[in-house]
Scaffold this active site. Structure first.
Site, PDB file in Angstrom:
ATOM      1  N   CYS A 151       0.429   3.059   5.911  1.00  0.00           N
ATOM      2  CA  CYS A 151       0.824   1.880   6.462  1.00  0.00           C
ATOM      3  C   CYS A 151       1.022   0.719   5.019  1.00  0.00           C
ATOM      4  O   CYS A 151       0.119   1.106   4.085  1.00  0.00           O
ATOM      5  CB  CYS A 151       0.188   1.307   7.450  1.00  0.00           C
ATOM      6  SG  CYS A 151      -1.607   1.381   7.127  1.00  0.00           S
ATOM      7  N   HIS A 197      -9.894   2.044  -1.383  1.00  0.00           N
ATOM      8  CA  HIS A 197      -8.348   1.658  -1.218  1.00  0.00           C
ATOM      9  C   HIS A 197      -7.744   0.775  -2.438  1.00  0.00           C
ATOM     10  O   HIS A 197      -7.401  -0.285  -1.865  1.00  0.00           O
ATOM     11  CB  HIS A 197      -8.129   1.334   0.256  1.00  0.00           C
ATOM     12  CG  HIS A 197      -6.683   0.795   0.545  1.00  0.00           C
ATOM     13  ND1 HIS A 197      -5.474   1.815   0.015  1.00  0.00           N
ATOM     14  CD2 HIS A 197      -6.089   0.047   1.133  1.00  0.00           C
ATOM     15  CE1 HIS A 197      -4.385   1.079   0.064  1.00  0.00           C
ATOM     16  NE2 HIS A 197      -4.885   0.336   1.047  1.00  0.00           N
ATOM     17  N   CYS A 234       0.982  -1.195  -0.087  1.00  0.00           N
ATOM     18  CA  CYS A 234      -0.151  -0.157   0.165  1.00  0.00           C
ATOM     19  C   CYS A 234       0.881   1.133   0.155  1.00  0.00           C
ATOM     20  O   CYS A 234       0.349   2.394  -0.138  1.00  0.00           O
ATOM     21  CB  CYS A 234      -1.175   0.013   1.230  1.00  0.00           C
ATOM     22  SG  CYS A 234      -1.825  -1.564   1.233  1.00  0.00           S
TER      23      CYS A 234
END
Lengths: 450, 434
Positions: free
Chosen positions: B420, B389, B98
């Site tokens: 994160c 996301h 990510c």
């Protein structure tokens, strides 16, 4: 959009059938290609008296290497007839027009041009004889337009005092394939606000200019962006954020920039000016093309439908113009073009709100064309009123209605988005500085409206 | 904690000029049939159109995807070739889970800062709908044997060796390879450790939807988002979301009574792409493009989540203090905070850790806690909980959004980004408004 009827009547069998039945046979119109000849063939040139404007036309044709004649040919064809009646003093002088143009019509090539030049009836003062003669030209030209066949068109250019020097871009427009679907129109050319601005190249007359086109994501708007780019402009393509993906395609293929913006937002005009000036250095041309329809009979039109169309099509343009026409925004010598519609001239059943907005735009253009401050800054404001244009939108009209729309004009076919775009590109030229406050229909001389 | 040593003469700072993304779509929704390459190309083309740079050669394009087909070995370069950019624009792929999107921004910004390139596009793309499916190891060996057999009879023999049990694909699972726990399950452990309540998580999630919706309504995303395949806004967005509605959902991560994490306060699987346009100030000026912000500095950190030393998603808690120390800043010196909402609990655990004296002293080695932040400056235009996301696309979304916010706030304004990532990693950065 496929016009199946036109395809059929232009096939070998279809030609026979059409001529036996006497039904109209729309031809493929001659359209402009960059670098192509202004006209393919010679031009018959004459008029009344010493025909002062014809001399200017001859100079243009000479520069293009186009042969001119003063007598109608006895065999072969002419590509155009240009008749200068600007020196007329009374209706008796109209005989010069009949004598020159009448016999030539049978010799006119397909997609030929009849262009009549006259003086402005508005400037005939209180002289009814002079005014009658000048106004008579309009009746003659519109009748010729309806008489012509095979894609030929007839148009009238009225020249005001001091406008004689400004006719070149307009003459070129009407003789070329750029005006393929413009027929039976009257355009007035006056003095330019700020001096001579002949382009370096007639192939790229908009070179170095920055243009903004609203509603550019699809249809006529996309074609306007393509055409202005082809003519040399850097184009800011604007549309609502929801149309951003189609807008990006148009912007990228033209090497322009995409501006996702709702024209009804209060700061739309300021954001257009800011984007064009900071990103591209100036703002020279604005084309107000964005518009919507919410059709319904007036009897069934609620306040929301009424307001929405007025807001997007008319009020937003008036509001944006406040920012765009403020000093320091649009360049001096700049050009504003708005998209009106045949609906705004003739009205249309079920389109009272749309017609109101499009007629309102014509009113605004007339007023801005007379604005002394804008004239002093050399800013022109004009309108285009498309008739039946083959787009995604008109493709959704039921077949019978669509066929009616297509056929009831002198060219017996619908126009293409590029025909509207070409007219806008002509308005957008600095060389057209003498053309302001005009409304030109791109309708193939539709039977609807004036 | 002050900077431990003087900085070397600063190289120039890379400028963020703007961004573009396609709306994010819930997995198996509107973009179910779009590939990573399709979406990244669309995001690039929207960027090119917005900035009028069709046909331009950029210094480089860096992007990546977390879930990537083997055929996408050169995903970013292929996307550049399919875009309106000059085909002479070089490109490469990055993968840091990510953190990918933010990492590409950092990498290209550093090259700009060093004068190696003048311009770049950075970003990422992910599709959870079109996830790659691998064949199991037995089948892979068998197929390779078929492929390498030289004779027809050899191929037939190799094929004949196939057994039905081998023709079962390995569907990718959203789990950490070393622990077998999903990211949500990991986060549930951390949330419990920090005592993060269900109410606080739901409130954060509701705020995310509220803020994102309001930002759309005021036109904030008009020059950040380009529609794609009929979608004009993120379809995960629930403008009418509320803590009351979120409170009705059942927990999906964690076990038993204390489970607090639901589908509402966790990010859904999403498809989408985003890119950011970067350049030197000189390049921006030459192209008459206003500078929104500059990248000041960035830091990455990793934690040992495998042996239980720290929670999987807590690495940013370590990266941020290192970055602050290097820049001589405190946690309170920012106008905006963009803390990626992998889960509402991630944001809350991170903030709790920075407020905790024991954590800050024991784990971060600080004299005093970093302290609290002004929560009204946190994710002010919503974040991943509302927008969705698509793993590698999140960094580009955040950088573009924050840069625009900082530009609106004015020169010298500061923003902190914290993202994160799987594998116990974290990427953080500081932007300054121009």
């Amino acid at each position: 959009m496929t016009d199946t009827y036109s395809q059929f009547v232009n096939s070998p069998l279809g030609k026979q059938v059409a001529s036996r039945l006497g039904i109209p046979r729309p031809v493929r119109l001659r359209r402009y290609t960059p670098g192509g000849a202004l006209l393919e063939g010679s031009v018959l040139l004459g008029g009344y008296g010493d025909a002062p404007l014809a001399k200017r036309v001859r100079a243009v044709l000479d520069a293009e290497g186009i042969a001119t004649a003063t007598e109608p040919p006895t065999d072969g064809r002419v590509a155009a007839v240009v008749a200068d009646l600007s020196a007329m003093t009374g209706p008796a002088d109209l005989e010069a027009l009949r004598a020159l143009v009448g016999p030539a019509l049978k010799r006119l090539a397909p997609s030929g041009r009849v262009l009549v030049l006259g003086a402005s009836p508005e400037q005939a003062g209180a002289d009814p004889v002079l005014a009658a003669a000048r106004r008579a030209l309009e009746g003659v030209v519109r009748s010729i337009g309806k008489e012509l066949r095979a894609g030929a068109t007839a148009n009238l250019v009225l020249v005001e005092d001091g406008g004689e020097e400004e006719i070149e871009s307009t003459v070129r427009f009407f003789l070329s394939g750029r005006s393929a679907y413009v027929d039976g129109q009257v355009v007035t050319v006056g003095p330019a606000g700020a001096g001579r601005r002949t382009p370096q190249s007639w192939v790229a007359p908009l070179a170095g200019k920055v243009a903004v086109v609203t509603g550019a994501a699809r249809g006529i708007g996309a074609s306007i962006a393509d055409t202005l780019t082809r003519d040399g402009a850097t184009v800011v393509c604007l549309d609502v954020p929801a149309a951003g993906d189609a807008l990006a395609v148009v912007a990228n293929r033209n090497g322009g920039s995409a501006l996702q913006l709702d024209v009804t937002s209060p700061d739309a005009g300021a954001r257009i000016v800011e984007h064009a000036r900071t990103r591209h250095g100036s703002l020279d041309v604005v084309v107000h093309n964005a518009g919507i329809t919410r059709d319904k009979l007036l009897a069934n039109t609620d306040a929301a439908r009424w307001q929405q169309v007025l807001d997007v099509n008319l009020l937003s343009v008036l509001r944006m113009n406040e920012a765009i026409l403020a000093p320091g925004a649009l360049s001096d010598g700049g050009h504003v073009v708005v998209l009106s519609s045949m609906s705004g001239i003739a009205g249309n059943r079920g389109q009272s709100n749309y017609a109101a907005s499009k007629a309102g735009l014509i009113g605004a253009v007339h007023a801005l064309g007379r604005d002394e401050d804008l004239r002093a800054r050399g800013i022109t404001v004009n309108a285009v009123a498309p008739g039946f244009i083959e787009t995604e939108m008109t493709g959704r009209i039921p077949l019978a209605t669509r066929e009616m729309g297509r056929r009831i004009n002198s060219l017996a076919q619908g126009g293409l988005p590029v025909d509207v775009a070409e007219t806008i590109a002509w308005f957008a030229q600095d060389a057209s500085a003498g053309v302001t406050g005009q409304v030109v229909r791109v309708c193939g001389q539709s039977m609807l409206g004036a | 904690m002050a900077a431990s040593r003087p900085r070397r003469p600063a190289p120039r700072r890379a400028a963020v000029l703007g961004g573009n993304r396609i709306p994010f779509a819930r997995a198996n929704g509107r973009y179910a049939r779009a590939s990573n390459q399709d979406m990244l190309t669309a995001a690039l083309d929207g960027l090119v159109a917005r900035f009028g740079i069709a046909g331009e050669r950029l210094g480089e394009v860096a992007a990546g995807a977390v879930l990537k087909h083997s055929r996408d070995f050169n995903l970013t370069r292929e996307s550049v070739l399919g875009s309106a950019l000059d085909p002479a624009t070089p490109a490469y792929d990055v993968q840091q889970a990510c953190g990918t999107g933010l990492e590409t921004v950092v990498l290209t910004a550093n090259k700009i800062a060093l004068g190696q390139i003048e311009s770049a596009a950075a970003g990422g793309v992910d599709t959870a709908s079109d996830a790659p499916i691998a064949v199991n190891e037995d089948l892979r060996r068998a197929l390779l044997a078929v492929n390498s057999a030289r004779t027809t009879s050899g191929k037939v023999r190799a094929l004949a060796a196939l057994r039905p049990g081998q023709v079962v694909p390995e569907v990718p699972r959203n789990v950490e390879p070393r622990t077998g726990l999903s990211m949500g399950e990991h986060m549930a452990l951390t949330a419990r450790e920090w005592g993060i309540t269900r109410e606080d998580q739901d409130e954060l999630a509701a705020a995310s939807h509220r803020h994102l919706s309001a930002a759309y309504d005021r036109g904030f995303f008009d020059d950040l988002v380009t529609p794609y395949l009929g979608l004009t806004r993120d379809d995960n967005l629930r403008p009418d979301s509320s803590t009351e509605k979120l409170a009705t959902l059942s927990p999906v991560f964690g076990k038993g009574e204390g489970a607090t994490m639901t589908a509402g306060n966790s990010t859904p699987l999403t498809d989408g792409a985003s890119v950011v346009l970067l350049g030197s100030d000189e390049w921006a000026a030459e192209h008459q493009l206003p500078v929104l912000a500059h990248l000041v500095d960035a830091e990455t950190a990793a934690v040992d989540y495998v042996h239980g030393g720290e929670g999987l998603l807590m690495a940013p808690a370590y990266a941020v203090p290192r970055l602050l120390a290097r820049q001589g800043l405190t946690l309170q010196d920012f106008d905006y905070y963009e803390i990626h909402e992998a889960f509402a609990a991630t944001v809350l655990s991170t903030l709790a850790a920075w407020e905790d004296p024991d954590f800050c002293a024991g784990r971060l080695g600080l004299d005093a806690p970093l302290g609290s932040i002004d929560r009204s400056r946190l994710n002010v235009n919503g974040s991943s909980l509302a927008a969705g996301h698509p793993f590698a696309a999140t960094g580009g979304r955040i950088v573009a959004t924050l840069s625009k916010l900082l530009h609106e706030k004015g020169p010298g304004s500061r923003g902190l980004i914290s993202i994160c990532a799987a594998g116990g990693q974290g990427v953080v950065a500081i932007l300054e408004g121009a």
